[in-house]
Design a protein around this motif. Structure first.
Motif, mmCIF file in Angstrom:
data_model
loop_
_atom_site.group_PDB
_atom_site.id
_atom_site.type_symbol
_atom_site.label_atom_id
_atom_site.label_comp_id
_atom_site.label_asym_id
_atom_site.label_seq_id
_atom_site.Cartn_x
_atom_site.Cartn_y
_atom_site.Cartn_z
ATOM 1 N N HIS A 122 -100.641 69.239 -22.288
ATOM 2 C CA HIS A 122 -99.373 68.983 -22.974
ATOM 3 C C HIS A 122 -98.229 68.691 -22.001
ATOM 4 O O HIS A 122 -97.101 68.443 -22.431
ATOM 5 N N LEU A 123 -98.488 68.712 -20.691
ATOM 6 C CA LEU A 123 -97.420 68.541 -19.710
ATOM 7 C C LEU A 123 -96.993 67.079 -19.599
ATOM 8 O O LEU A 123 -97.810 66.165 -19.685
ATOM 9 N N THR A 124 -95.710 66.873 -19.390
ATOM 10 C CA THR A 124 -95.195 65.523 -19.147
ATOM 11 C C THR A 124 -95.499 65.118 -17.706
ATOM 12 O O THR A 124 -95.926 65.940 -16.883
ATOM 13 N N ASP A 125 -95.236 63.849 -17.389
ATOM 14 C CA ASP A 125 -95.439 63.374 -16.021
ATOM 15 C C ASP A 125 -94.593 64.193 -15.049
ATOM 16 O O ASP A 125 -95.063 64.572 -13.968
ATOM 17 N N ALA A 126 -93.326 64.464 -15.417
ATOM 18 C CA ALA A 126 -92.441 65.235 -14.545
ATOM 19 C C ALA A 126 -92.953 66.654 -14.381
ATOM 20 O O ALA A 126 -92.934 67.211 -13.276
ATOM 21 N N ASP A 127 -93.421 67.256 -15.473
ATOM 22 C CA ASP A 127 -93.958 68.619 -15.396
ATOM 23 C C ASP A 127 -95.167 68.680 -14.474
ATOM 24 O O ASP A 127 -95.314 69.611 -13.669
ATOM 25 N N ARG A 128 -96.064 67.698 -14.600
ATOM 26 C CA ARG A 128 -97.260 67.691 -13.750
ATOM 27 C C ARG A 128 -96.878 67.527 -12.284
ATOM 28 O O ARG A 128 -97.461 68.167 -11.410
ATOM 29 N N ALA A 129 -95.892 66.679 -12.024
ATOM 30 C CA ALA A 129 -95.439 66.500 -10.648
ATOM 31 C C ALA A 129 -94.867 67.803 -10.106
ATOM 32 O O ALA A 129 -95.108 68.168 -8.952
ATOM 33 N N LEU A 130 -94.135 68.532 -10.947
ATOM 34 C CA LEU A 130 -93.565 69.805 -10.519
ATOM 35 C C LEU A 130 -94.657 70.825 -10.228
ATOM 36 O O LEU A 130 -94.578 71.579 -9.243
ATOM 37 N N VAL A 131 -95.693 70.856 -11.054
ATOM 38 C CA VAL A 131 -96.803 71.782 -10.820
ATOM 39 C C VAL A 131 -97.503 71.446 -9.503
ATOM 40 O O VAL A 131 -97.912 72.341 -8.748
ATOM 41 N N LEU A 132 -97.643 70.162 -9.217
ATOM 42 C CA LEU A 132 -98.233 69.761 -7.936
ATOM 43 C C LEU A 132 -97.397 70.278 -6.767
ATOM 44 O O LEU A 132 -97.934 70.760 -5.764
ATOM 45 N N ILE A 133 -96.090 70.174 -6.894
ATOM 46 C CA ILE A 133 -95.204 70.681 -5.845
ATOM 47 C C ILE A 133 -95.326 72.198 -5.742
ATOM 48 O O ILE A 133 -95.347 72.765 -4.646
ATOM 49 N N TYR A 134 -95.408 72.866 -6.900
ATOM 50 C CA TYR A 134 -95.624 74.320 -6.885
ATOM 51 C C TYR A 134 -96.845 74.690 -6.036
ATOM 52 O O TYR A 134 -96.846 75.696 -5.330
ATOM 53 N N SER A 135 -97.904 73.870 -6.136
ATOM 54 C CA SER A 135 -99.152 74.199 -5.444
ATOM 55 C C SER A 135 -98.976 74.220 -3.926
ATOM 56 O O SER A 135 -99.803 74.792 -3.219
ATOM 57 N N ARG A 136 -97.910 73.594 -3.426
ATOM 58 C CA ARG A 136 -97.633 73.611 -1.992
ATOM 59 C C ARG A 136 -96.604 74.673 -1.619
ATOM 60 O O ARG A 136 -96.428 74.973 -0.442
ATOM 61 N N LEU A 137 -95.917 75.219 -2.626
ATOM 62 C CA LEU A 137 -94.848 76.173 -2.349
ATOM 63 C C LEU A 137 -95.234 77.618 -2.636
ATOM 64 O O LEU A 137 -94.728 78.535 -1.994
ATOM 65 N N PHE A 138 -96.124 77.818 -3.608
ATOM 66 C CA PHE A 138 -96.522 79.177 -3.978
ATOM 67 C C PHE A 138 -97.893 79.516 -3.424
ATOM 68 O O PHE A 138 -98.751 78.638 -3.282
ATOM 69 N N ASP A 139 -98.106 80.800 -3.155
ATOM 70 C CA ASP A 139 -99.426 81.235 -2.735
ATOM 71 C C ASP A 139 -100.356 81.316 -3.941
ATOM 72 O O ASP A 139 -99.961 80.970 -5.063
ATOM 73 N N GLU A 140 -101.586 81.757 -3.702
ATOM 74 C CA GLU A 140 -102.584 81.765 -4.780
ATOM 75 C C GLU A 140 -102.150 82.639 -5.955
ATOM 76 O O GLU A 140 -102.316 82.253 -7.120
ATOM 77 N N ALA A 141 -101.571 83.795 -5.651
ATOM 78 C CA ALA A 141 -101.106 84.679 -6.724
ATOM 79 C C ALA A 141 -99.992 84.027 -7.519
ATOM 80 O O ALA A 141 -99.921 84.154 -8.755
ATOM 81 N N GLY A 142 -99.110 83.317 -6.819
ATOM 82 C CA GLY A 142 -98.027 82.624 -7.507
ATOM 83 C C GLY A 142 -98.537 81.545 -8.442
ATOM 84 O O GLY A 142 -98.048 81.393 -9.567
ATOM 85 N N MET A 143 -99.546 80.803 -7.978
ATOM 86 C CA MET A 143 -100.110 79.752 -8.829
ATOM 87 C C MET A 143 -100.845 80.350 -10.023
ATOM 88 O O MET A 143 -100.871 79.762 -11.107
ATOM 89 N N ASP A 144 -101.451 81.530 -9.837
ATOM 90 C CA ASP A 144 -102.074 82.220 -10.978
ATOM 91 C C ASP A 144 -101.011 82.553 -12.024
ATOM 92 O O ASP A 144 -101.258 82.429 -13.232
ATOM 93 N N THR A 145 -99.840 82.979 -11.570
ATOM 94 C CA THR A 145 -98.744 83.297 -12.495
ATOM 95 C C THR A 145 -98.282 82.050 -13.236
ATOM 96 O O THR A 145 -98.074 82.076 -14.457
ATOM 97 N N VAL A 146 -98.128 80.944 -12.504
ATOM 98 C CA VAL A 146 -97.715 79.686 -13.133
ATOM 99 C C VAL A 146 -98.746 79.235 -14.160
ATOM 100 O O VAL A 146 -98.400 78.817 -15.275
ATOM 101 N N ARG A 147 -100.021 79.344 -13.805
ATOM 102 C CA ARG A 147 -101.084 78.924 -14.716
ATOM 103 C C ARG A 147 -101.093 79.775 -15.989
ATOM 104 O O ARG A 147 -101.232 79.249 -17.098
#
Length: 247
Positions: A122-147
């Motif tokens: 359901h994510l927009t193009d902008a949302d997906r781009a932001l999630v990709l950026i998150y993957s470089r900024l947050f550690d594994e635990a952080g990405m688990d929280t985002v997911r």
């Protein structure tokens, strides 16, 4: 009895080009030549060629095969390293296949980070781009929280209004959307308390990561959308202050 290069290659199940290459890199010793200049390969050349071929089939690089020499050395260490590399490759490929199965089953975009195949449809193009950026900024635990936050977030009319908000939206439209959006975000944060600790899960600290996030928001979303997000944050901050006083 001696063989020509072509005959040797056929016996070993390889090519003349391969035999010549092994000569060039020093893997296979040059044989004696007959009076007419033709090479005369013998059993030792065939055995050496078959050994080279076998080790290459197992995946050993030619440079390591050259280090083994002609003796019946047991390349245990090299094979153990190769085995570990192959195990890691197999594990990676199995992960990729699992991701592909999820993507194909759910029809999710392929540009999302690993593990987001079931939550990103359901994510927009902008949302997906932001999630990709998150993957470089947050550690594994952080990405688990985002997911997990994305997993619990249902698409709402406010999401659609935010996506459709034009860059030149007037003050009333921005204020109205922010006020309607805030309860939804508040509810999402209440269901995902780990979001409050995301700042501690930034790789490299909050300074550089915060600046990157700020740039991402300003460039991925239009000015009106960014203004709505700021208004929502301000309203949430007011709620936080009130809750602290009540406590």
């Amino acid at each position: 009895m001696a063989w020509s290069t072509r005959e040797l290659a056929e016996l070993a199940g390889t090519t003349v080009k391969a035999v010549r290459h092994y000569h060039e890199v020093g893997l296979l010793e040059e044989p004696e030549r007959a009076s007419n200049g033709y090479k005369q390969y013998r059993i030792q050349h065939l055995v050496r060629l078959l050994r080279i071929k076998r080790l290459a089939e197992l995946g050993l690089p030619l440079s390591q095969i050259a280090d083994l020499g002609d003796a019946e050395q047991r390349p245990q260490e090299a094979l153990q390293v190769l085995d570990a590399e192959l195990a890691a490759t197999i594990e990676r490929l199995q992960r990729v296949r699992a991701e592909l199965r999820v993507i194909l089953r759910h029809g999710t975009p392929v540009d999302l980070p690993e593990g987001f195949g079931t939550v990103g449809a359901h994510l927009t193009d902008a949302d997906r781009a932001l999630v990709l950026i998150y993957s470089r900024l947050f550690d594994e635990a952080g990405m688990d929280t985002v997911r997990e936050m994305l997993r619990t977030a249902d698409r709402t009319p406010e999401d659609e209004d935010f996506e459709a908000l034009p860059a030149d939206a007037d003050e009333e439209a921005r204020r109205d959307l922010a006020e309607r959006y805030t309860p939804q975000i508040r509810h999402l944060l209440r269901d995902n308390p780990a979001v409050a600790t995301l700042g501690a899960q930034l790789v490299g600290g909050p300074g550089p990561a915060g600046r990157t996030l700020g740039r991402a928001l300003n460039e991925l979303y239009n000015p009106a959308q960014v203004d709505v997000l700021r208004r929502v944050n301000a309203l949430l901050a007011e709620d936080g202050s009130a809750a602290g006083q009540d406590g």
